[in-house]
Design an enzyme around this catalytic site. Structure first.
Site, PDB file in Angstrom:
ATOM      1  N   ASP A  53       0.876  -1.166   0.000  1.00  0.00           N
ATOM      2  CA  ASP A  53       0.000   0.000   0.000  1.00  0.00           C
ATOM      3  C   ASP A  53       0.915   1.217   0.000  1.00  0.00           C
ATOM      4  OD1 ASP A  53      -1.624   2.201   0.665  1.00  0.00           O
ATOM      5  OD2 ASP A  53      -2.968   0.969   1.892  1.00  0.00           O
ATOM      6  N   ASN A  80       2.970   2.667 -10.654  1.00  0.00           N
ATOM      7  CA  ASN A  80       1.719   2.653 -11.403  1.00  0.00           C
ATOM      8  C   ASN A  80       0.495   2.952 -10.535  1.00  0.00           C
ATOM      9  OD1 ASN A  80      -0.275   1.662 -13.562  1.00  0.00           O
ATOM     10  ND2 ASN A  80      -0.599   0.204 -11.900  1.00  0.00           N
ATOM     11  N   SER A 131       2.513   8.507 -15.596  1.00  0.00           N
ATOM     12  CA  SER A 131       1.878   9.807 -15.504  1.00  0.00           C
ATOM     13  C   SER A 131       0.572   9.734 -16.294  1.00  0.00           C
ATOM     14  CB  SER A 131       2.826  10.884 -16.043  1.00  0.00           C
ATOM     15  OG  SER A 131       2.208  12.155 -16.040  1.00  0.00           O
ATOM     16  N   TYR A 145      -6.906  15.562  -9.961  1.00  0.00           N
ATOM     17  CA  TYR A 145      -6.138  14.534 -10.667  1.00  0.00           C
ATOM     18  C   TYR A 145      -5.006  15.165 -11.474  1.00  0.00           C
ATOM     19  CZ  TYR A 145      -5.055  10.856 -14.050  1.00  0.00           C
ATOM     20  OH  TYR A 145      -4.409   9.938 -14.839  1.00  0.00           O
ATOM     21  N   LYS A 149      -0.773  14.673 -11.348  1.00  0.00           N
ATOM     22  CA  LYS A 149       0.024  14.191 -12.477  1.00  0.00           C
ATOM     23  C   LYS A 149       1.040  15.243 -12.930  1.00  0.00           C
ATOM     24  CE  LYS A 149      -1.581  10.057 -12.754  1.00  0.00           C
ATOM     25  NZ  LYS A 149      -0.714   8.917 -12.373  1.00  0.00           N
TER      26      LYS A 149
END
Length: 271
Positions: A53, A80, A131, A145, A149
């Site tokens: 985690d 990822n 990304s 979000y 990124k």
């Protein structure tokens, strides 16, 4: 051949990449929050399934140690694990904001710091960060979000210089729309019915997103990303950015060729 450690390997890009690397003869440390629920990767040769985690450092340290103990060393880290909080920024809760950054940015940093001593000792290693095309451009109602990124892009580009002298490569893979559970399990949505000023735009946005994810011409399979990750891990190039998906290539080319006003006008028209 070598060994890759993958975070978020239970579904989507992570799982497809684990399977692809195993098929190519690599050892794979496939990590996820709930390995007891995994039914497929356990059965593959060269694949070790472990709990990790990204928000719990003890699970990161243990997974890295077990991977090294099993396969001798780790050559590639694939960061990822991630998810998306969409919706109206004004409606986002403190918990949603904190978790979005906790997983997508701080979690990625946690795993990267945990692997760096091993890479330094080996004087070699490759860090590949997933990304998004959304790390270079933005869409409405995805502010949280996108901000994570863009942070991953900045972190990766800076580390690219910082780690080069240690023979540690840093690479970014930037997918477009991928046929995963991005709009399902991996999507959290911020909305408040009391904020009626946003309703029309919010409803229009959701319809557009649904249309895009139902159009095969606008969505790539996660295996497409797995192939790009494999290229990045094996090409021995100093290249930083790799694009995955025709839609990502189209948008990034347009972003490069057009002015801010022209490009942002195009995006605004889509919604």
């Amino acid at each position: 051949m070598g060994t890759i450690l993958i975070t978020g390997a239970s579904t989507g890009i992570g799982k497809a990449t684990a399977k692809y690397f195993a098929e190519k003869g690599w050892n794979v440390v496939a990590t996820m929050r709930s390995p007891e629920k995994e039914t497929e990767l356990h059965n593959l040769q060269r694949v070790m399934v472990l709990e990790l985690d990204v928000e719990k450092k003890e699970t990161i340290r243990e997974a890295v140690a077990q991977g090294i103990d099993r396969f001798g060393k780790i050559d590639v880290l694939l960061n990822n694990a991630g998810y998306c909080v969409g919706g109206v920024f004004e409606a986002a809760t403190e918990a949603q904001i904190n978790r979005q950054f906790g997983v997508n940015v701080f979690g990625l940093m946690n795993v990267t710091q945990a692997i760096l001593p091993h890479f330094r000792a080996n004087k070699a290693g490759t860090i590949i960060n997933i990304s998004s095309v959304g790390g270079r451009i933005t869409f409405p109602l995805l502010s949280l979000y996108h901000s994570t990124k863009w942070a991953v892009e900045g972190l990766s580009e800076s580390l690219y210089y910082e780690l080069a002298a240690l023979n540690i490569k840093v690479k970014l893979v930037e997918p477009g729309n991928i046929d995963t559970d991005f709009t399902g399990r991996s999507l959290d949505y911020a909305y408040d019915e009391a904020l009626t000023d946003y309703k029309e735009y919010n409803d229009s946005f959701l319809l557009k997103v649904e249309e895009n994810f139902k159009d095969p011409a606008k969505v790539s399979k996660p295996e497409v990303v797995a192939e790009v990750v494999f290229e990045a891990a094996n090409d021995n190039k100093t290249r930083l950015r790799y694009t995955a998906g025709q839609d990502a290539e189209f948008l990034l080319h347009m972003r490069k060729e057009k002015s801010d006003e022209e490009f942002m006008g195009f995006i605004a028209q889509q919604f």
